[in-house]
Design a protein around this motif. Structure first.
Motif, short mmCIF file in Angstrom:
data_model
loop_
_atom_site.label_atom_id
_atom_site.label_comp_id
_atom_site.label_asym_id
_atom_site.label_seq_id
_atom_site.Cartn_x
_atom_site.Cartn_y
_atom_site.Cartn_z
N UNK A 1 0.74 -1.24 0.01
CA UNK A 1 0.03 -0.10 0.12
C UNK A 1 0.93 1.38 0.05
N UNK A 2 2.02 1.20 0.71
CA UNK A 2 2.77 2.50 0.78
C UNK A 2 3.75 2.53 -0.60
N UNK A 3 3.63 1.49 -1.27
CA UNK A 3 4.38 1.73 -2.67
C UNK A 3 6.09 1.45 -2.53
N UNK A 4 6.32 1.08 -1.47
CA UNK A 4 8.11 0.92 -1.06
C UNK A 4 8.39 -0.68 -1.45
N UNK A 5 7.42 -1.57 -1.72
CA UNK A 5 7.73 -3.09 -2.05
C UNK A 5 6.82 -3.68 -3.06
N UNK A 6 7.47 -4.34 -3.85
CA UNK A 6 6.72 -5.04 -4.89
C UNK A 6 6.78 -6.62 -4.41
N UNK A 7 5.81 -7.38 -4.71
CA UNK A 7 5.93 -8.85 -4.52
C UNK A 7 5.53 -9.36 -5.82
N UNK A 8 6.30 -10.60 -6.16
CA UNK A 8 6.10 -10.98 -7.21
C UNK A 8 5.94 -12.83 -6.88
N UNK A 9 4.78 -13.27 -7.51
CA UNK A 9 4.94 -14.83 -7.48
C UNK A 9 5.23 -15.53 -8.81
N UNK A 10 5.96 -16.69 -8.45
CA UNK A 10 6.50 -17.36 -9.52
C UNK A 10 6.25 -18.88 -9.55
N UNK A 11 6.47 -19.34 -10.87
CA UNK A 11 6.16 -20.68 -11.26
C UNK A 11 7.08 -21.46 -10.29
N UNK A 12 8.19 -21.28 -9.74
CA UNK A 12 9.00 -22.11 -9.01
C UNK A 12 8.46 -22.47 -7.62
N UNK A 13 7.27 -22.18 -7.41
CA UNK A 13 6.61 -22.22 -5.95
C UNK A 13 7.10 -21.15 -4.93
N UNK A 14 7.34 -19.83 -5.24
CA UNK A 14 7.91 -19.11 -4.30
C UNK A 14 7.45 -17.60 -4.55
N UNK A 15 7.75 -16.83 -3.84
CA UNK A 15 7.29 -15.29 -3.93
C UNK A 15 8.42 -14.51 -3.61
N UNK A 16 8.80 -13.38 -4.22
CA UNK A 16 9.83 -12.51 -3.82
C UNK A 16 9.34 -11.02 -3.47
N UNK A 17 9.90 -10.59 -2.57
CA UNK A 17 9.56 -9.12 -2.24
C UNK A 17 10.64 -8.24 -2.49
N UNK A 18 10.51 -7.32 -3.50
CA UNK A 18 11.42 -6.26 -4.03
C UNK A 18 11.51 -5.09 -3.42
N UNK A 19 12.51 -4.53 -3.44
CA UNK A 19 12.46 -2.82 -3.11
C UNK A 19 12.26 -2.13 -4.33
N UNK A 20 11.21 -1.13 -4.01
CA UNK A 20 10.93 -0.18 -5.22
C UNK A 20 11.53 1.22 -5.14
N UNK A 21 12.28 1.43 -6.11
CA UNK A 21 12.91 2.76 -6.00
C UNK A 21 12.18 3.97 -6.04
N UNK A 22 12.44 4.99 -5.65
CA UNK A 22 11.84 6.40 -5.48
C UNK A 22 11.69 7.15 -6.63
N UNK A 23 10.52 7.59 -7.14
CA UNK A 23 10.75 8.65 -8.02
C UNK A 23 11.20 9.87 -7.75
N UNK A 24 12.15 10.35 -8.56
CA UNK A 24 13.00 11.68 -8.25
C UNK A 24 12.23 12.86 -8.47
#
Length: 930
Positions: A906-929
């Motif tokens: 909700x705060x836009x700081x992280x992105x979650x991706x779900x994968x075929x390999x049975x896992x999900x990853x949490x990524x850091x989201x860059x800030x907009x200049x």
């Protein structure tokens, strides 16, 4: 007496030419020189262990001597002399830990203390002590090879001979042991490119060893004579100092063992300069909770890669190891005590580009042979040691549908189809003679082929009827059907005279139970009781009981007694178009092996408990296709296979697990306070307690409507008052759709409307809703939910394959799609953003912004997951904000993204991706200049 004199004295009495067995025999016969040789040979390792636990001081000497005193007392109990190095390492570690516990409280010195020892840095000493601790926690079969090769200076040939195993087996055990050590240290916070330190003990070989002071070595050897004469041994304190040449191997013992296990990708860092106690600077690399590395830019992995692999077929080796094969001919061997496979060996099969490198493969039950369905042929390979399997047969056919080995692995059946005639045939191939013959032809369809365990009979299931043959002669023994029922899955017992079948009732369009029939007559077996549920069935080795599997796991059922023998919790799925049994026992009957096609499961057959409970509890069972994020960002939800998992966002640890199926919508809905979760289960939506997994309420379609099979879209309003859902059903082959809203607090239906099944028939069964379900998206368009898909707001365009429901921003103001730009000479995929209310194009991003897309809360950042990269884009300027290398993507003509689903917090700081390999990853989201 000088040190040199003592060392020469020990050297004169030692027996360097004897192996451990001969030395231990001599020790048991009272040979002082043999014991002196043991002290000379293993003293450096023992001293090093004691020093890493205790630092420096008199108790180091005591622990050293207590270790060899224990050897004197327990020499006769050592059944395997080759295990002596590991036993000494464990005994030294335990003795040092006990002495450390008896130390008085530490008084902090007011002046810095200069320690002449090279390992003076406390944190580095702690890392080494952790290594000792984790090494001792390994099972003996993994610990002994590591101690022999790394701590005792043995060559791999000597180590293999000492342990009585082949060199290839030694390599496997070393690789597995190194991997476990690496992962265990990562869990304890030792993260980075350097996870373990190793020291070079003289010229003997790799080892965490130290030079033993002469006086201490002499006293260690004297222990034997004193103890043999029944004397009471005391150890006066003698101060000693030594300088240890240290070699630090960054990358852990995995790097240290590069030359041992033959990896070309492992390198050894240069030795430290003399007197430098610090390891080289570590390159920090994030790892997940199981020690597996994370991609750059990823913060956390939800789930684990342990036990995960694409499995199209598997066989079991005599020692209990499991051999699996994937869609690209990748063979993986899973050792009985390992939760991860050995490095893949690829079969040398070439296929055209249109196959995307994928082909169907089948493994014999004993894991000795593999059959690959290449274009217009079936190639049979035989495993011979660790090398690439050798080709032993090739059979030419037209289009190959599937194959299966007979139980003895000597013959196989191949199902082919003639596209022009739309006819199926079954062929029998003799691997030894290279001959093939037709078993049956001119069938309209073949669902599966099953063998009896004795390979004397084979059953061909066409769904509508079952054909039974004598496999040796090819004679048809029976051809029968069951009125009003279809045979979904079948199995033959050991002798082939009983058929177990999961049946489907045509009139009501529903799957029923597992039933039992006489193979020749087709009559119901007398005295056999079936059981409901199950996606597949196969007989257990006793030929009387059956294994029944589905999304809940495997049930071991006794049809004669009519009772459940054992429940194996997990999930299973059908493999390779029904040609390979999904579950089977190891040859000794102690372990049950099964798979979903994505995860390999192994259970204790006697207890039903998983062999790797940590992996079992922390994993998904299939592709992650739906995500949820609580409004406060404290909880995530993922849906994969047969269950939904709720995760603590701060730690990545699972909080709750709930059962689910048919997860077509990409979203899971948390209540605003994050305490409850709304998710589809079949044709209903269920509200769950997010902390406990307890079911709280069900939201069902009006019972007057046709029975609904699945939920294809849902949304919870921002104020938690209204739940919206679209469901899909089928009546006599005709699809029906129903739109329903419920009071989210009470479950009461508020509004129901039948939908045009053609207009609302979402591709991939997915409809996305904006907040409060004011707008909806499918068919590559966006529309007011009340107006329906026929009144779309966007201009026509060509979308990317497979994903034609747009991704809304959390505020509902923007929507993003992937489309194919055909304006230039080359077709390129791009990301595009539209205003929802106006349909106006706000941003057309450059090439590389395609794949699966998602927008942050206000639509200012677009994330695009392609086949090789994850990119973040400023939607106002079209500029690239960040690019990360993605995990491997699946291959296929409809695969265009490494991610199955994406969602911003909700705060836009992280992105979650779900994968075929049975896992999900949490990524850091860059800030907009700004």
């Amino acid at each position: 007496m000088s040190a040199s004199v003592v060392i020469r004295s020990l050297a004169r009495t030692a027996r360097p030419g004897l192996d451990e067995r001969a030395l231990m025999t001599a020790v048991l016969n009272g040979d002082d020189a043999a014991f002196a040789e043991l002290v000379r040979r293993y003293g450096p390792m023992v001293l090093s262990v004691c020093r890493r636990v205790l630092g420096s001081g008199a108790d180091v000497d005591d622990a050293f001597q207590l270790t060899f005193l224990a050897l004197v007392e327990h020499a006769r109990s050592l059944r395997a002399p080759a295990a002596l190095p590991g036993w000494l390492h464990r005994t030294a570690f335990r003795a040092a830990v006990k002495l450390k516990a008896r130390r008085p409280p530490v008084v902090v010195a007011t002046e810095p203390v200069v320690d002449p020892e090279p390992l003076t840095d406390l944190s580095w000493n702690e890392v080494l002590a952790m290594l000792d601790e984790e090494l001792n926690a390994l099972p003996e079969r993994l610990r002994a090879p590591l101690v022999l090769c790394f701590l005792s200076g043995r060559t791999r040939d000597d180590a293999a001979a000492a342990l009585g195993v082949s060199l290839s087996t030694l390599k496997r055990r070393v690789a597995d042991g190194l991997d476990r050590l690496n992962r265990r240290l990562v869990r304890r916070g030792v993260v980075g490119a350097g996870l373990v330190a190793a020291a070079l003990g003289g010229d003997a070989g790799w080892g965490l060893s130290a030079a033993v002071p002469a006086a201490l070595a002499q006293r260690g050897a004297a222990v034997f004579g004193a103890r043999r004469m029944g004397a009471v041994v005391t150890f006066p304190f003698v101060s000693w100092k030594s300088v240890i040449p240290v070699v630090v191997l960054m990358g852990g013992l995995v790097a240290a063992g590069a030359s041992l296990i033959g990896s070309e990708t492992l390198t050894v860092a240069p030795p430290l300069k003399e007197g430098n106690a610090e390891p080289p600077a570590q390159v920090r690399t994030r790892a997940d909770a199981f020690g597996d590395p994370l991609p750059a830019g990823a913060l956390m992995r939800l789930g684990t890669l342990r036990g995960a692999a694409t499995v199209t077929s598997f066989g079991i080796v005599a020692d209990g190891a499991v051999l699996t094969v994937g869609e690209e001919g990748d063979l993986r061997l899973w050792q009985p005590e390992s939760d991860t496979p050995e490095p893949a060996v690829r079969l040398p099969v070439r296929v055209s580009d249109e196959w995307y490198g994928r082909f169907r493969s089948y493994i014999s039950s004993d894991a000795k042979r593999v059959a690959c369905c290449a274009p217009e042929s079936v190639i049979v390979y035989e495993r011979r040691g660790e090398n690439v399997p050798a080709e032993i047969g090739k059979f030419k056919f037209p289009r190959v549908e599937s194959g299966a080995f007979a139980s003895d692995g000597k013959k196989l059946v191949v199902v082919t189809t003639e596209s022009k005639k739309d006819e199926y045939a079954v062929h029998v191939c003799d691997v030894q003679t290279g001959q093939s013959r037709a078993l049956v032809t001119d069938l309209r369809h073949i669902r599966e082929v099953r063998f009896s365990a004795d390979s004397r009979r084979v059953a061909v299931n066409t769904v509508h009827e079952l054909l039974v043959f004598d496999f040796g002669t090819g004679k048809q023994l029976a051809r029968w059907s069951v009125d009003g029922l279809k045979l979904s899955h079948v199995a033959l017992n050991t002798t082939g005279d009983v058929v177990a079948a999961r049946v489907y009732k045509v009139a009501t369009e529903e799957y029923l139970d597992v039933r039992f029939f006489e193979a020749v007559t087709g009559k119901a077996q007398k005295g056999a009781t079936g059981t409901d549920g199950g996606d597949w069935v196969t007989f257990a080795p006793d030929g009387k009981t059956v294994l029944i599997g589905d999304a809940r796991g495997v049930r071991w059922w006794d049809p004669i007694a009519g009772r459940l023998l054992r429940q194996f919790d997990g999930a299973t799925g059908e493999l390779s178009y029904g040609a390979t049994p999904v579950a089977r026992f190891t040859p000794d009957g102690k372990v049950l092996v099964a798979t979903t096609g994505r995860v390999l499961f192994r259970w204790d057959a006697a207890t039903g408990k998983p062999l790797f409970p940590e992996v079992h509890a922390g994993s998904h069972f299939g592709k992650v296709r739906a995500l949820g994020v609580s409004a406060d960002g404290t909880r995530y939800a993922t849906s994969a296979g047969s269950r939904i998992r709720v995760w603590d966002a701060a730690t990545g640890k699972p909080v709750a697990t709930v059962p689910s199926d048919n997860q077509w919508p990409h979203n899971l809905e948390f209540s605003r306070n994050g305490k409850t979760l709304f998710a589809p289960v079949g044709g209903e939506i269920v509200q769950w307690d997010a902390a406990t997994g307890t079911e709280l309420r069900r939201f069902a379609v009006d019972p007057k409507e046709p029975r609904q099979m699945m939920v294809i879209g849902l949304r919870l309003s921002d104020d938690d008052t209204t739940l919206t859902g679209v469901t899909l059903g089928r009546v006599k082959g005709t699809r029906t759709s129903v739109f329903t809203t419920w009071d989210a607090q009470s479950g009461r239906r508020q509004f129901t409307k039948k939908l045009d099944p053609f207009d609302w028939n979402a591709r991939r069964y997915c409809i996305n809703f904006s907040p409060n379900a004011l707008y909806a998206s499918l068919h590559g368009d966006v529309f007011l939910t009340a107006d329906g898909p026929t009144k779309g707001l966007l201009p026509p365009r060509t979308l990317g394959p497979g994903f034609d429901a747009g991704a809304f921003s959390a505020d509902g103001g923007r929507i993003a799609f992937t489309y194919i730009d055909e304006s230039g000479p080359r077709r390129v995929m791009r990301g595009v953003v539209y205003g929802v209310a106006t349909g106006a194009k706000l941003c057309d991003l450059p090439a590389g912004s395609s794949g699966r897309v998602a927008l942050n809360s206000d639509g200012s950042v677009l994330a695009a997951a392609g086949l090789t990269d994850l990119t973040f884009w400023d939607t106002s300027t079209g500029k690239l904000l960040a690019r990360h290398r993605s995990p491997p993507a699946e291959k296929g003509d409809t695969i265009y993204s490494f991610a199955e689903v994406m969602r911003f917090t909700a705060d836009g700081t992280k992105l979650i991706t779900g994968h075929a390999d049975t896992t999900a990853l949490v990524w850091s989201v860059p800030k907009v200049p700004k």
